[in-house]
Design a protein around this motif. Structure first.
Motif, PDB file in Angstrom:
ATOM      1  N   VAL A  11       0.792  -1.245   0.000  1.00 25.24           N
ATOM      2  CA  VAL A  11       0.000   0.000   0.000  1.00 25.24           C
ATOM      3  C   VAL A  11       0.816   1.284   0.000  1.00 25.24           C
ATOM      4  O   VAL A  11       0.283   2.346  -0.315  1.00 25.24           O
ATOM      5  N   SER A  12       2.116   1.210   0.339  1.00 25.67           N
ATOM      6  CA  SER A  12       2.834   2.467   0.605  1.00 25.67           C
ATOM      7  C   SER A  12       2.890   3.400  -0.611  1.00 25.67           C
ATOM      8  O   SER A  12       2.889   4.612  -0.439  1.00 25.67           O
ATOM      9  N   LYS A  13       2.916   2.849  -1.820  1.00 20.79           N
ATOM     10  CA  LYS A  13       2.998   3.745  -2.989  1.00 20.79           C
ATOM     11  C   LYS A  13       1.667   3.851  -3.733  1.00 20.79           C
ATOM     12  O   LYS A  13       1.578   4.511  -4.769  1.00 20.79           O
ATOM     13  N   ALA A  14       0.634   3.166  -3.234  1.00 17.62           N
ATOM     14  CA  ALA A  14      -0.617   3.072  -4.006  1.00 17.62           C
ATOM     15  C   ALA A  14      -1.470   4.333  -3.894  1.00 17.62           C
ATOM     16  O   ALA A  14      -1.574   4.920  -2.820  1.00 17.62           O
TER      17      ALA A  14
ATOM     18  N   PHE B 259      -8.108  -2.244   7.716  1.00 20.71           N
ATOM     19  CA  PHE B 259      -8.167  -0.787   7.471  1.00 20.71           C
ATOM     20  C   PHE B 259      -7.131  -0.062   8.325  1.00 20.71           C
ATOM     21  O   PHE B 259      -6.468   0.868   7.879  1.00 20.71           O
ATOM     22  N   GLN B 260      -7.001  -0.515   9.593  1.00 16.39           N
ATOM     23  CA  GLN B 260      -6.039   0.118  10.508  1.00 16.39           C
ATOM     24  C   GLN B 260      -4.629  -0.005   9.945  1.00 16.39           C
ATOM     25  O   GLN B 260      -3.873   0.958   9.914  1.00 16.39           O
ATOM     26  N   THR B 261      -4.301  -1.222   9.492  1.00 18.01           N
ATOM     27  CA  THR B 261      -2.954  -1.449   8.954  1.00 18.01           C
ATOM     28  C   THR B 261      -2.759  -0.644   7.675  1.00 18.01           C
ATOM     29  O   THR B 261      -1.705  -0.045   7.462  1.00 18.01           O
ATOM     30  N   ILE B 262      -3.792  -0.628   6.821  1.00 17.62           N
ATOM     31  CA  ILE B 262      -3.679   0.144   5.566  1.00 17.62           C
ATOM     32  C   ILE B 262      -3.374   1.602   5.898  1.00 17.62           C
ATOM     33  O   ILE B 262      -2.447   2.205   5.355  1.00 17.62           O
ATOM     34  N   GLU B 263      -4.182   2.170   6.828  1.00 16.93           N
ATOM     35  CA  GLU B 263      -4.025   3.601   7.099  1.00 16.93           C
ATOM     36  C   GLU B 263      -2.683   3.907   7.769  1.00 16.93           C
ATOM     37  O   GLU B 263      -2.179   5.015   7.644  1.00 16.93           O
ATOM     38  N   ALA B 264      -2.096   2.890   8.427  1.00 24.15           N
ATOM     39  CA  ALA B 264      -0.792   3.114   9.056  1.00 24.15           C
ATOM     40  C   ALA B 264       0.312   3.249   7.999  1.00 24.15           C
ATOM     41  O   ALA B 264       1.284   3.969   8.200  1.00 24.15           O
TER      42      ALA B 264
ATOM     43  N   ALA C 157      -0.343   3.621   4.338  1.00 26.18           N
ATOM     44  CA  ALA C 157      -0.692   4.229   3.038  1.00 26.18           C
ATOM     45  C   ALA C 157      -0.340   5.713   3.019  1.00 26.18           C
ATOM     46  O   ALA C 157      -0.186   6.339   4.067  1.00 26.18           O
ATOM     47  N   SER C 158      -0.234   6.268   1.820  1.00 28.12           N
ATOM     48  CA  SER C 158       0.039   7.700   1.708  1.00 28.12           C
ATOM     49  C   SER C 158      -1.200   8.473   2.169  1.00 28.12           C
ATOM     50  O   SER C 158      -2.309   7.930   2.200  1.00 28.12           O
ATOM     51  N   LYS C 159      -0.996   9.769   2.476  1.00 30.07           N
ATOM     52  CA  LYS C 159      -2.077  10.522   3.142  1.00 30.07           C
ATOM     53  C   LYS C 159      -3.263  10.805   2.223  1.00 30.07           C
ATOM     54  O   LYS C 159      -4.321  11.199   2.699  1.00 30.07           O
ATOM     55  N   ASP C 160      -3.087  10.636   0.930  1.00 33.85           N
ATOM     56  CA  ASP C 160      -4.251  10.866   0.068  1.00 33.85           C
ATOM     57  C   ASP C 160      -4.695   9.614  -0.702  1.00 33.85           C
ATOM     58  O   ASP C 160      -5.450   9.708  -1.674  1.00 33.85           O
ATOM     59  N   ALA C 161      -4.255   8.436  -0.246  1.00 28.42           N
ATOM     60  CA  ALA C 161      -4.674   7.193  -0.936  1.00 28.42           C
ATOM     61  C   ALA C 161      -6.175   6.969  -0.761  1.00 28.42           C
ATOM     62  O   ALA C 161      -6.738   7.235   0.308  1.00 28.42           O
ATOM     63  N   ILE C 162      -6.818   6.498  -1.811  1.00 27.90           N
ATOM     64  CA  ILE C 162      -8.253   6.200  -1.754  1.00 27.90           C
ATOM     65  C   ILE C 162      -8.411   4.737  -1.358  1.00 27.90           C
ATOM     66  O   ILE C 162      -7.750   3.859  -1.932  1.00 27.90           O
ATOM     67  N   ILE C 163      -9.281   4.481  -0.376  1.00 34.14           N
ATOM     68  CA  ILE C 163      -9.472   3.106   0.111  1.00 34.14           C
ATOM     69  C   ILE C 163     -10.847   2.617  -0.327  1.00 34.14           C
ATOM     70  O   ILE C 163     -11.865   3.277  -0.074  1.00 34.14           O
TER      71      ILE C 163
ATOM     72  N   VAL D 269     -21.184   1.342   8.359  1.00 35.61           N
ATOM     73  CA  VAL D 269     -20.610   0.409   9.342  1.00 35.61           C
ATOM     74  C   VAL D 269     -19.127   0.226   9.052  1.00 35.61           C
ATOM     75  O   VAL D 269     -18.279   0.311   9.938  1.00 35.61           O
ATOM     76  N   LEU D 270     -18.791   0.005   7.786  1.00 32.46           N
ATOM     77  CA  LEU D 270     -17.374  -0.162   7.435  1.00 32.46           C
ATOM     78  C   LEU D 270     -16.593   1.117   7.733  1.00 32.46           C
ATOM     79  O   LEU D 270     -15.464   1.068   8.227  1.00 32.46           O
ATOM     80  N   ALA D 271     -17.219   2.261   7.438  1.00 24.53           N
ATOM     81  CA  ALA D 271     -16.518   3.551   7.614  1.00 24.53           C
ATOM     82  C   ALA D 271     -16.146   3.795   9.077  1.00 24.53           C
ATOM     83  O   ALA D 271     -15.219   4.554   9.362  1.00 24.53           O
ATOM     84  N   GLN D 272     -16.846   3.106  10.003  1.00 23.94           N
ATOM     85  CA  GLN D 272     -16.479   3.259  11.424  1.00 23.94           C
ATOM     86  C   GLN D 272     -15.051   2.780  11.684  1.00 23.94           C
ATOM     87  O   GLN D 272     -14.418   3.173  12.652  1.00 23.94           O
ATOM     88  N   GLY D 273     -14.552   1.905  10.813  1.00 25.93           N
ATOM     89  CA  GLY D 273     -13.188   1.403  10.989  1.00 25.93           C
ATOM     90  C   GLY D 273     -12.152   2.222  10.237  1.00 25.93           C
ATOM     91  O   GLY D 273     -10.987   1.838  10.166  1.00 25.93           O
ATOM     92  N   ILE D 274     -12.570   3.346   9.655  1.00 25.37           N
ATOM     93  CA  ILE D 274     -11.680   4.157   8.812  1.00 25.37           C
ATOM     94  C   ILE D 274     -11.501   5.543   9.436  1.00 25.37           C
ATOM     95  O   ILE D 274     -12.480   6.161   9.854  1.00 25.37           O
ATOM     96  N   GLN D 275     -10.255   5.999   9.474  1.00 24.55           N
ATOM     97  CA  GLN D 275     -10.011   7.350  10.019  1.00 24.55           C
ATOM     98  C   GLN D 275     -10.337   8.431   8.982  1.00 24.55           C
ATOM     99  O   GLN D 275     -10.965   9.422   9.291  1.00 24.55           O
ATOM    100  N   HIS D 276      -9.862   8.207   7.762  1.00 26.29           N
ATOM    101  CA  HIS D 276     -10.031   9.229   6.713  1.00 26.29           C
ATOM    102  C   HIS D 276     -11.227   8.858   5.840  1.00 26.29           C
ATOM    103  O   HIS D 276     -11.065   8.363   4.724  1.00 26.29           O
ATOM    104  N   LYS D 277     -12.420   9.109   6.380  1.00 31.09           N
ATOM    105  CA  LYS D 277     -13.654   8.630   5.727  1.00 31.09           C
ATOM    106  C   LYS D 277     -13.894   9.299   4.383  1.00 31.09           C
ATOM    107  O   LYS D 277     -14.570   8.741   3.524  1.00 31.09           O
ATOM    108  N   ASN D 278     -13.361  10.511   4.201  1.00 28.39           N
ATOM    109  CA  ASN D 278     -13.578  11.212   2.919  1.00 28.39           C
ATOM    110  C   ASN D 278     -12.964  10.452   1.742  1.00 28.39           C
ATOM    111  O   ASN D 278     -13.394  10.603   0.606  1.00 28.39           O
ATOM    112  N   ARG D 279     -11.990   9.591   2.058  1.00 35.15           N
ATOM    113  CA  ARG D 279     -11.307   8.849   0.975  1.00 35.15           C
ATOM    114  C   ARG D 279     -11.734   7.387   0.944  1.00 35.15           C
ATOM    115  O   ARG D 279     -11.021   6.539   0.426  1.00 35.15           O
ATOM    116  N   PHE D 280     -12.900   7.102   1.524  1.00 38.13           N
ATOM    117  CA  PHE D 280     -13.333   5.700   1.602  1.00 38.13           C
ATOM    118  C   PHE D 280     -14.669   5.487   0.884  1.00 38.13           C
ATOM    119  O   PHE D 280     -15.620   6.247   1.069  1.00 38.13           O
ATOM    120  N   LEU D 281     -14.742   4.434   0.057  1.00 39.83           N
ATOM    121  CA  LEU D 281     -15.961   4.083  -0.694  1.00 39.83           C
ATOM    122  C   LEU D 281     -16.059   2.568  -0.807  1.00 39.83           C
ATOM    123  O   LEU D 281     -15.070   1.866  -0.655  1.00 39.83           O
TER     124      LEU D 281
END
Ligand SMILES: NC(=O)c1ccc[n+]([C@@H]2O[C@H](COP(=O)([O-])OP(=O)(O)OC[C@H]3O[C@@H](n4cnc5c(N)ncnc54)[C@H](O)[C@@H]3O)[C@@H](O)[C@H]2O)c1
Length: 313
Positions: free
Chosen positions: A82-85, A103-108, A110-116, A127-139
């Protein structure tokens, strides 16, 4: 918004390998992650086989296969994946805690603007978004099996998803050859699985009642409405038939349609007796040894040809 061509696909199983293949076929650089080498290798073999079918069906040139495979790198390190994705798709098992931990591991890493993106079939986006910190980039991008062939992708945004990112992902889905459909509201089963479930419920009900045998029920769809549906959906079909006719049909038939709120007993008894379908050699139909791989190859060829036909119109 970052828009490099580096993609991570997490989970190389039934769905993940197909999603990885799609991106690789469109020139993206794909990191395909799974928990061990055996799983990533299985995914790679399935991609190789599928690309061969694409070539046999005339959808790609045979001499492009190696180039597509070169776009895929296997890994068992999430950090490396994920680091360059710029886009990370999870196609991991449908277990909520597992997805939250992932999601926790991904966000640890991934780059700060990666889309998940999640390929969940059944969890609500909120429900899934509850496990995501950067919800604006999650779909959610919900592909259909086999993902590399079936054109549909349902897109479900959460309340905080950035509209710019939603549009960008719709665009990316078109770039990789999909037909994206955007839901306006979160709904269990999204659109396609709700429609499919209503039909399967009635099909099992007809079988249970002895109205016809399994083959006849299947043929009634493949040679009837299913034949039309690849090009004309159920709502447009209603317009072609006439809304006055359909009003009468629905008024007459609706009271007789199955509306059970659970799976029918027929399915319970098949499952209890380990008749699980192709994976156990028998379900509603019997699948003698060796027939499963032949049927799967045949199914994929038929789908590929339909895909080719759909692209011509
Ligand atoms: N199978 C379908 O028809 C279908 C259709 C649409 C959506 N989905 C959804 O796609 C997702 C994947 O389903 P599938 O059918 O590909 O499952 P699968 O079991 O075939 O593949 C899942 C893969 O994830 C790997 N995995 C296990 N733990 C992991 C982890 N912590 N991180 C990353 N990968 C891990 C497994 O080793 C396996 O290879 C699920 O959310 C499912 O609901 C499935």
């Amino acid at each position: 918004m970052q828009s490099n061509k580096n993609i991570a696909v997490l989970g190389a199983g039934t769905m993940g390998h197909g999603i990885a293949q799609l991106y690789a076929m469109s020139g993206y650089q794909v990191m395909l992650y799974d928990i061990d080498d055996a799983a990533t290798q299985r995914g790679l073999v399935q991609i190789q086989t599928s690309l061969q079918h694409f070539a046999d069906s005339g959808l790609i040139e045979k001499d492009t296969i190696q180039g597509i495979l070169n776009n895929i790198q296997l890994t068992t390190s999430i950090q490396e994946a994920v680091s360059k994705a710029s886009i990370i798709t999870e196609a991991a098992p449908e277990i909520l805690d597992l997805k939250y931990k992932l999601f926790q591991t991904i966000e640890a890493f991934a780059s700060k603007d990666a889309i998940i993106l999640s390929n969940t079939s059944s969890f609500a986006v909120e429900v899934l978004a509850q496990g995501i910190q950067h919800k604006n980039r999650f779909l959610i991008t919900h592909f259909f099996n086999p993902a590399q062939i079936v054109p549909l992708v349902e897109i479900v945004a959460n309340q905080e998803s950035s509209p710019e990112i939603v549009s960008y992902i719709e665009h990316v889905m078109r770039v990789i050859g999909k037909e994206p459909v955007l839901l306006q509201k979160d709904k269990p089963g999204f659109i396609a699985n709700r429609l499919q479930a209503a039909l399967v419920r009635e099909a099992l009900h007809l079988l249970n009642e002895g109205v016809a045998d399994a083959k006849s029920i299947d043929t009634a769809i493949t040679a009837g409405p299913g034949f039309r549906w690849a090009f004309i959906g159920p709502l447009e079909t209603t317009d072609f038939g006439g809304l006055d006719i359909w009003r009468n049909v629905l008024n007459n038939l609706s009271p007789t349609l199955n509306n059970a709120d659970k799976a029918p007993e027929l399915l319970d008894s098949l499952v209890e007796n380990q008749h699980l379908g192709i994976k156990t050699g028998g379900g509603i139909y019997d699948y003698p040894e060796n027939s499963v791989s032949q049927k799967t190859v045949r199914r994929d060829r038929q789908f590929l040809l339909l895909n080719k036909l759909k692209k011509e119109f």
